[in-house]
Design a protein around this motif. Structure first.
Motif, PDB file in Angstrom:
ATOM      1  N   HIS A 193      50.009  43.452  38.791  1.00 49.91           N
ATOM      2  CA  HIS A 193      51.291  44.156  38.873  1.00 49.91           C
ATOM      3  C   HIS A 193      52.408  43.250  39.371  1.00 49.91           C
ATOM      4  CE1 HIS A 193      50.251  48.154  37.531  1.00 49.91           C
ATOM      5  NE2 HIS A 193      49.079  47.981  38.116  1.00 49.91           N
TER       6      HIS A 193
ATOM      7  N   GLU B 260      52.225  35.523  47.377  1.00 49.24           N
ATOM      8  CA  GLU B 260      50.829  35.974  47.336  1.00 49.24           C
ATOM      9  C   GLU B 260      50.111  35.449  48.586  1.00 49.24           C
ATOM     10  OE1 GLU B 260      48.452  37.828  45.910  1.00 49.24           O
ATOM     11  OE2 GLU B 260      46.993  36.784  47.178  1.00 49.24           O
ATOM     12  N   ALA B 261      49.418  36.367  49.266  1.00 47.72           N
ATOM     13  CA  ALA B 261      48.776  36.004  50.540  1.00 47.72           C
ATOM     14  C   ALA B 261      47.666  34.970  50.358  1.00 47.72           C
ATOM     15  CB  ALA B 261      48.199  37.258  51.193  1.00 47.72           C
TER      16      ALA B 261
ATOM     17  N   ALA C 223      42.022  43.019  43.217  1.00 49.23           N
ATOM     18  CA  ALA C 223      41.424  43.845  42.159  1.00 49.23           C
ATOM     19  C   ALA C 223      41.639  43.263  40.768  1.00 49.23           C
ATOM     20  CB  ALA C 223      42.003  45.256  42.209  1.00 49.23           C
ATOM     21  N   SER C 224      42.661  42.418  40.621  1.00 49.04           N
ATOM     22  CA  SER C 224      42.969  41.868  39.292  1.00 49.04           C
ATOM     23  C   SER C 224      42.129  40.642  38.946  1.00 49.04           C
ATOM     24  CB  SER C 224      44.453  41.492  39.215  1.00 49.04           C
ATOM     25  OG  SER C 224      45.259  42.581  39.578  1.00 49.04           O
TER      26      SER C 224
ATOM     27  N   ARG D  78      38.560  44.248  31.846  1.00 47.22           N
ATOM     28  CA  ARG D  78      39.027  45.565  32.276  1.00 47.22           C
ATOM     29  C   ARG D  78      39.313  46.392  31.031  1.00 47.22           C
ATOM     30  NH1 ARG D  78      37.405  44.333  36.614  1.00 47.22           N
ATOM     31  NH2 ARG D  78      38.566  43.850  38.510  1.00 47.22           N
ATOM     32  N   GLY D  79      39.059  47.685  31.120  1.00 51.79           N
ATOM     33  CA  GLY D  79      39.355  48.579  30.015  1.00 51.79           C
ATOM     34  C   GLY D  79      40.861  48.794  29.876  1.00 51.79           C
TER      35      GLY D  79
ATOM     36  N   VAL E 271      53.072  37.893  53.462  1.00 53.93           N
ATOM     37  CA  VAL E 271      54.261  38.511  54.057  1.00 53.93           C
ATOM     38  C   VAL E 271      53.803  39.330  55.254  1.00 53.93           C
ATOM     39  CG1 VAL E 271      56.096  40.219  53.687  1.00 53.93           C
ATOM     40  CG2 VAL E 271      55.539  38.558  51.893  1.00 53.93           C
TER      41      VAL E 271
ATOM     42  N   ASN F  64      48.987  46.267  46.411  1.00 49.92           N
ATOM     43  CA  ASN F  64      47.817  47.134  46.212  1.00 49.92           C
ATOM     44  C   ASN F  64      47.265  47.695  47.518  1.00 49.92           C
ATOM     45  OD1 ASN F  64      45.884  48.521  44.787  1.00 49.92           O
ATOM     46  ND2 ASN F  64      44.645  46.755  44.246  1.00 49.92           N
TER      47      ASN F  64
ATOM     48  N   GLU G 237      40.320  48.084  45.814  1.00 45.19           N
ATOM     49  CA  GLU G 237      41.284  48.823  44.988  1.00 45.19           C
ATOM     50  C   GLU G 237      41.832  49.978  45.816  1.00 45.19           C
ATOM     51  OE1 GLU G 237      43.101  48.879  42.542  1.00 45.19           O
ATOM     52  OE2 GLU G 237      42.752  50.427  41.032  1.00 45.19           O
TER      53      GLU G 237
ATOM     54  N   TRP H 266      46.367  52.880  42.556  1.00 48.59           N
ATOM     55  CA  TRP H 266      46.041  52.854  41.113  1.00 48.59           C
ATOM     56  C   TRP H 266      44.758  53.605  40.783  1.00 48.59           C
ATOM     57  CZ3 TRP H 266      50.389  51.453  39.163  1.00 48.59           C
ATOM     58  CH2 TRP H 266      51.194  50.522  39.840  1.00 48.59           C
TER      59      TRP H 266
ATOM     60  N   GLY I 100      41.636  52.903  40.424  1.00 43.82           N
ATOM     61  CA  GLY I 100      40.622  52.344  39.523  1.00 43.82           C
ATOM     62  C   GLY I 100      41.063  52.206  38.085  1.00 43.82           C
TER      63      GLY I 100
ATOM     64  N   PHE J  72      44.982  48.596  35.730  1.00 44.88           N
ATOM     65  CA  PHE J  72      45.166  47.380  34.925  1.00 44.88           C
ATOM     66  C   PHE J  72      45.808  47.673  33.565  1.00 44.88           C
ATOM     67  CE2 PHE J  72      43.618  44.409  31.699  1.00 44.88           C
ATOM     68  CZ  PHE J  72      44.167  43.235  32.188  1.00 44.88           C
ATOM     69  N   ALA J  73      45.265  48.652  32.849  1.00 49.48           N
ATOM     70  CA  ALA J  73      45.696  48.904  31.464  1.00 49.48           C
ATOM     71  C   ALA J  73      47.199  49.166  31.369  1.00 49.48           C
ATOM     72  CB  ALA J  73      44.931  50.106  30.906  1.00 49.48           C
TER      73      ALA J  73
END
Ligand SMILES: Cc1cc2nc3c(=O)[nH]c(=O)nc-3n(C[C@H](O)[C@H](O)[C@H](O)COP(=O)(O)OP(=O)(O)OC[C@H]3O[C@@H](n4cnc5c(N)ncnc54)[C@H](O)[C@@H]3O)c2cc1C
Length: 381
Positions: free
Chosen positions: A13, A32-33, A40-41, A47-48, A176, A208, A316, A341, A343, A346-347
């Motif tokens: 995301h 990004e930490a 989760a990505s 991923r579906g 952050v 997330n 997630e 999200w 679960g 992603f889609a």
């Protein structure tokens, strides 16, 4: 240092939003930490990209996602591993609870189709035409020809690479830790390294499972969102994968994805547990066995498949009504959040990023985001 748009979180995301904003010519910094796609990505498998049996409130976003996915790799200039395989939601029972079974199939197909997710009800013979190795219990299916799968890690890093190529700054290993606000606006974020970065136009909180804590601590906003640890298995069948479609199930906790190397990803709602010593999620043996047994009940060829990976290290976020919160942060004019999200985030990520970037740039909320307000959880007078 100052950037007009600052994004927290380097999952699909955050990276997709960075690309959408940078592609529109905006000045973007993503923080990004850890590493990109470390939440989760990331991880093995696919991923579906699924509209089938998705919550109806998400279908306008899914319709937009169907439009975006097929040309995404070309637009990014990097592979996403996207394949439009078609998706089947298998049905075995006449009635399952209030929402499932053959009795509900035509209603689901009509509702999905009306919302832009073309769906057909197949009887057993027609299911077997598509998936000849299915076991005897399957009596029908909901079939969505536009469903498919994508490589989530490749997609996430593709978004980040394309964002960088369009001028965005993407910094890893930069957690952050604080947010400064003044007059109902975010003015700056601070990092674990003690840096202060001014925020010009907007802050996007897209971290997330980290978002609920950040919202509570920095904005005084509580969301009914929590962390789960989805379980994912990789098995190697003795022969080729017995399925070619994205497979879901009406009443069993099961999702199956054939992988390009001949293995199969087995998941579908089973969970791991938190290991405080390791500081990450780990698989629970009974759940691994349960997931494998369920897979073998539907595809006999998976009964003697070799398990070569069990993972529950990708946390997630889940929300109380099983759809995400995608909204302006209550009480702050220039901060936006996407989390919860449940679960299936992603889609829809390309569509969420498109809508969120539009909202953050123009101040006008796209209609597709209307169901995802934080206010839906607020106490009514
Ligand atoms: C096993 C599994 C199977 C799934 N299957 C599907 C599927 O088939 N279809 C589907 O649509 N969805 C699926 N999902 C869900 C989907 O993967 C997620 O919804 C989606 O990846 C979430 O993306 P994200 O960018 O919000 O979060 P993440 O990928 O978790 O990224 C958040 C990032 O924020 C970073 N971060 C946290 N705190 C901070 C901070 N303070 N500062 C800076 N950075 C921070 C983290 O390090 C992390 O990298 C699945 C998820 C899992 C785990």
């Amino acid at each position: 240092m100052k950037h007009q748009f600052v994004i927290i979180g380097g999952g699909v995301h955050g990276c997709a939003a960075a690309w959408m904003l940078a592609d529109a010519g905006e000045d973007v910094l993503l923080l990004e930490a850890a590493g990109l796609a470390s939440g989760a990505s990331g991880g093995f498998g696919r991923r579906g990209v699924r509209g089938n049996r998705r919550d109806l409130r998400e279908l306008p976003l899914m319709r937009a996602a169907y439009r975006l996915w097929p040309t995404l790799a070309d637009r990014l200039g990097h592979d996403t591993g996207y394949r439009r395989t078609g998706g089947l939601n298998l049905i075995e029972q006449e009635t399952t609870g209030t929402r499932g079974g053959l009795v509900a199939a035509h209603a689901h197909a009509a509702a999905q189709t009306a919302q832009g997710v073309p769906t057909e009800v197949l009887d057993r013979d027609r299911v077997l035409d598509l998936e000849p190795h299915l076991g005897p219990a399957v009596r029908g299916a909901l079939y969505c020809p536009l469903d498919g799968t994508a490589d989530h890690t490749a997609t996430t890093t593709a978004f980040a690479a394309a964002a960088r190529e369009r001028g965005a700054a993407v910094r890893e290993h930069t957690p952050v830790t604080g947010v400064e606000r003044s007059g109902g606006r975010v003015t700056a974020v601070t990092t674990a390294g003690g840096e202060r970065i001014e925020v010009g136009r907007a802050l996007l909180v897209l971290n997330n499972t980290g978002a609920p804590d950040l919202l509570r601590d920095a904005f005084g906003v509580d969301l009914p969102v929590w962390r789960v640890l989805p379980q994912a298995l990789r098995v190697r069948p003795k022969a080729d994968p017995p399925m070619t479609h994205l497979i879901g199930h009406d009443h069993r906790s099961l999702s199956l994805k054939p992988l390009p190397d001949g293995s199969v990803m087995v998941s579908g709602g089973w969970r791991g547990r938190w290991n405080p010593d390791l500081g990450r999620g780990e698989p629970v043996e009974a759940n691994v066995r349960g997931n494998l047994a369920t897979a073998a009940e539907v595809y006999a060829a998976l009964a003697d498949a070799e398990l070569d990976l069990a993972d529950a290290s990708r946390p997630e976020s889940c929300s109380a009504d099983e759809i995400p919160v995608i909204d302006r942060v209550p009480g702050t004019a220039n901060a936006f959040v996407g989390t919860g999200w449940t679960g299936h985030g992603f889609a829809i990520a390309p569509a969420v990023a498109e809508a969120l970037a539009f909202w953050a740039r123009t101040g006008a909320r796209p209609d597709s985001l209307a169901p995802f307000t934080a206010a839906r959880f607020a106490r009514r007078p």
